[in-house]
Design a protein around this motif. Structure first.
Motif, PDB file in Angstrom:
ATOM      1  N   LEU A  90      76.726  -5.592  80.811  1.00  0.00           N
ATOM      2  CA  LEU A  90      76.969  -4.177  80.570  1.00  0.00           C
ATOM      3  C   LEU A  90      78.169  -4.045  79.645  1.00  0.00           C
ATOM      4  O   LEU A  90      79.156  -4.763  79.802  1.00  0.00           O
ATOM      5  N   GLY A  91      78.056  -3.175  78.663  1.00  0.00           N
ATOM      6  CA  GLY A  91      79.169  -2.932  77.759  1.00  0.00           C
ATOM      7  C   GLY A  91      79.286  -1.447  77.468  1.00  0.00           C
ATOM      8  O   GLY A  91      78.292  -0.732  77.424  1.00  0.00           O
ATOM      9  N   VAL A  92      80.490  -0.984  77.286  1.00  0.00           N
ATOM     10  CA  VAL A  92      80.746   0.388  76.870  1.00  0.00           C
ATOM     11  C   VAL A  92      80.967   0.327  75.370  1.00  0.00           C
ATOM     12  O   VAL A  92      81.791  -0.436  74.879  1.00  0.00           O
ATOM     13  N   GLU A  93      80.176   1.118  74.624  1.00  0.00           N
ATOM     14  CA  GLU A  93      80.285   1.056  73.170  1.00  0.00           C
ATOM     15  C   GLU A  93      80.372   2.431  72.546  1.00  0.00           C
ATOM     16  O   GLU A  93      80.218   3.443  73.222  1.00  0.00           O
ATOM     17  N   THR A  94      80.603   2.454  71.249  1.00  0.00           N
ATOM     18  CA  THR A  94      80.890   3.697  70.534  1.00  0.00           C
ATOM     19  C   THR A  94      79.650   4.398  69.986  1.00  0.00           C
ATOM     20  O   THR A  94      79.774   5.443  69.364  1.00  0.00           O
ATOM     21  N   ALA A  95      78.458   3.873  70.210  1.00  0.00           N
ATOM     22  CA  ALA A  95      77.222   4.536  69.776  1.00  0.00           C
ATOM     23  C   ALA A  95      76.167   4.365  70.870  1.00  0.00           C
ATOM     24  O   ALA A  95      76.189   3.385  71.615  1.00  0.00           O
ATOM     25  N   ASN A  96      75.228   5.303  70.944  1.00  0.00           N
ATOM     26  CA  ASN A  96      74.252   5.251  72.029  1.00  0.00           C
ATOM     27  C   ASN A  96      72.982   4.482  71.680  1.00  0.00           C
ATOM     28  O   ASN A  96      72.038   4.467  72.454  1.00  0.00           O
TER      29      ASN A  96
END
Length: 112
Positions: A90-96
């Motif tokens: 799981l990663g939190v990123e700047t685009a969906n």
């Protein structure tokens, strides 16, 4: 046609048959991938054996070919469609849409 997730494997076996379609038994063949992306979707390396384990690492479409006796006899699987496997990280990123930058883990406190 076979559809399989990229985090699974597929066992393939080469069987020889006589002119009357009677099973002769396992035969050693040269296996090769006919994929369109860099030679295939797996870490597959061409080899001579009576069976292989197909272990895809990319998504897309692929086919596997078995060649017997100097290329006189050959058979090819139908299309093997490889789809994404189960979520493993799981990663939190700047685009969906997966094109963003994955942010590093951040720890903040109320006084920072």
């Amino acid at each position: 046609m076979i559809t399989m997730p990229a985090d699974s494997t597929l066992n393939l076996y080469a069987a020889g048959y006589d002119a009357d379609s009677n099973l002769v038994g396992s035969v050693t063949v040269d296996w090769d991938t006919l994929g369109t992306i860099g030679g295939g979707l797996s870490n597959f390396s061409p080899q001579a054996a009576s069976s292989i384990v197909y272990d895809p690492t990319l998504t897309g479409s692929d086919r596997i070919e078995a060649v017997y006796v100097n290329g006189d006899l050959r058979d090819t699987t139908g299309t093997i469609t490889v789809v994404a496997g189960d979520t493993a990280t799981l990663g939190v990123e700047t685009a969906n849409d997966g094109s963003g930058v994955v942010l590093p883990s951040l720890v903040t406190t109320a006084d920072s």
